[in-house]
Write an enzyme that holds these catalytic residues in place. Structure first.
Site, PDB file in Angstrom:
ATOM      1  CG  ASP A 160      35.140  23.226   9.481  1.00  0.00           C
ATOM      2  OD1 ASP A 160      34.075  22.840   8.947  1.00  0.00           O
ATOM      3  OD2 ASP A 160      35.621  24.345   9.265  1.00  0.00           O
TER       4      ASP A 160
ATOM      5  CE1 TYR B 296      26.621  20.333  11.023  1.00  0.00           C
ATOM      6  CE2 TYR B 296      26.697  19.307  13.176  1.00  0.00           C
ATOM      7  CZ  TYR B 296      26.408  19.239  11.831  1.00  0.00           C
ATOM      8  OH  TYR B 296      25.898  18.082  11.294  1.00  0.00           O
TER       9      TYR B 296
ATOM     10  CG  PHE C  48      28.380  14.358   9.853  1.00  0.00           C
ATOM     11  CD1 PHE C  48      27.948  15.152   8.793  1.00  0.00           C
ATOM     12  CD2 PHE C  48      29.529  13.609   9.689  1.00  0.00           C
ATOM     13  CE1 PHE C  48      28.658  15.195   7.590  1.00  0.00           C
ATOM     14  CE2 PHE C  48      30.247  13.636   8.499  1.00  0.00           C
ATOM     15  CZ  PHE C  48      29.812  14.430   7.446  1.00  0.00           C
TER      16      PHE C  48
ATOM     17  CG  HIS D   7      29.689  16.208   2.380  1.00  0.00           C
ATOM     18  ND1 HIS D   7      28.579  16.809   2.934  1.00  0.00           N
ATOM     19  CD2 HIS D   7      30.650  16.230   3.332  1.00  0.00           C
ATOM     20  CE1 HIS D   7      28.862  17.180   4.167  1.00  0.00           C
ATOM     21  NE2 HIS D   7      30.104  16.843   4.440  1.00  0.00           N
TER      22      HIS D   7
END
Length: 223
Positions: free
Chosen positions: A66, A68, A79, A187
């Site tokens: 989701d 920031y 990202f 991740h």
């Protein structure tokens, strides 16, 4: 039907979603939240991933969780952060792997728009979030919408999917793994990057696959 400002080819690909009851509930939820709380990203950026990378141009799909949740960070691309915003730890690790994989210079900013312009869909599974509350808009309908986007892309085989971490890997069930390349790893977060993200060489693998399928490789150096 809810009227959504989204790029035309995506609007056509996802047209059935906009009249679904879940999407109408989702729209109302986000509107109400914005009246009472600080929500990211700004309204004009919620569908930026789609607006930046039209349906017919997608080559690579990079799935995030989701947005920031800090001020000025989220701008609708997974990202990515706007120029001038300090690099979040996960993005810093993505850049480290980019350097290790392809020998590219470490970028000085976090805006990944030069990727989206080449067909990299930077798609978060959830498109909004409340200030300082990661995951606060999960299970409100966004997942169903982004699942539909991935399912729509199955009409275009020969794509590359980056599934980093368990949350992104849950989307694998919507991908035809025999007609696309799926690159899975841990991740890039500092908590997990050492468990298989570093050394996974996703960027060179993606380009090798694109070239093999007659497509222009991505210029991964951040512009």
């Amino acid at each position: 039907m809810v009227q959504v400002k989204i790029e035309d080819s995506w609007k056509e690909a996802l047209k059935n979603e906009f009249s679904e009851p879940y999407f109408q509930k989702l729209t109302q939820f986000v509107k109400q939240e914005k009246l009472q709380r600080t929500i990211y990203p700004p309204g004009a950026d919620i569908f930026r991933a789609f607006n930046s990378t039209p349906f017919s141009t997608v080559k690579v799909v990079l799935i995030g969780q989701d947005p920031y949740h800090g001020p000025g960070q989220a701008h609708g691309l997974s990202f990515s952060v706007p120029r001038g915003v300090p690099l979040p730890p996960s993005l810093r690790n993505i850049y480290k792997e980019l350097h290790a994989d392809l020998g590219l210079d470490l970028p000085v900013h976090g805006d990944l728009s030069s990727w989206t312009a080449q067909g990299v869909l930077l798609l978060n599974a959830v498109l909004t979030v409340e200030h300082k509350k990661p995951g606060s808009h999960q299970n409100r309908g966004w997942e169903k919408f982004t699942n539909a986007a991935i399912q729509a892309l199955q009409a275009r085989p020969g794509l590359v999917y980056f599934l980093w971490g368990k949350y992104a890997q849950a989307k694998k069930e919507f991908i035809n793994t025999t007609k696309n390349l799926v690159i899975e790893s841990a991740h890039p977060s500092p908590f997990s990057a050492h468990r298989g993200f570093f050394g996974s060489k996703p960027f060179s693998k993606a380009n090798a696959y694109l070239i093999e399928h007659g497509k222009e490789p991505i210029q991964w150096q951040i512009q």
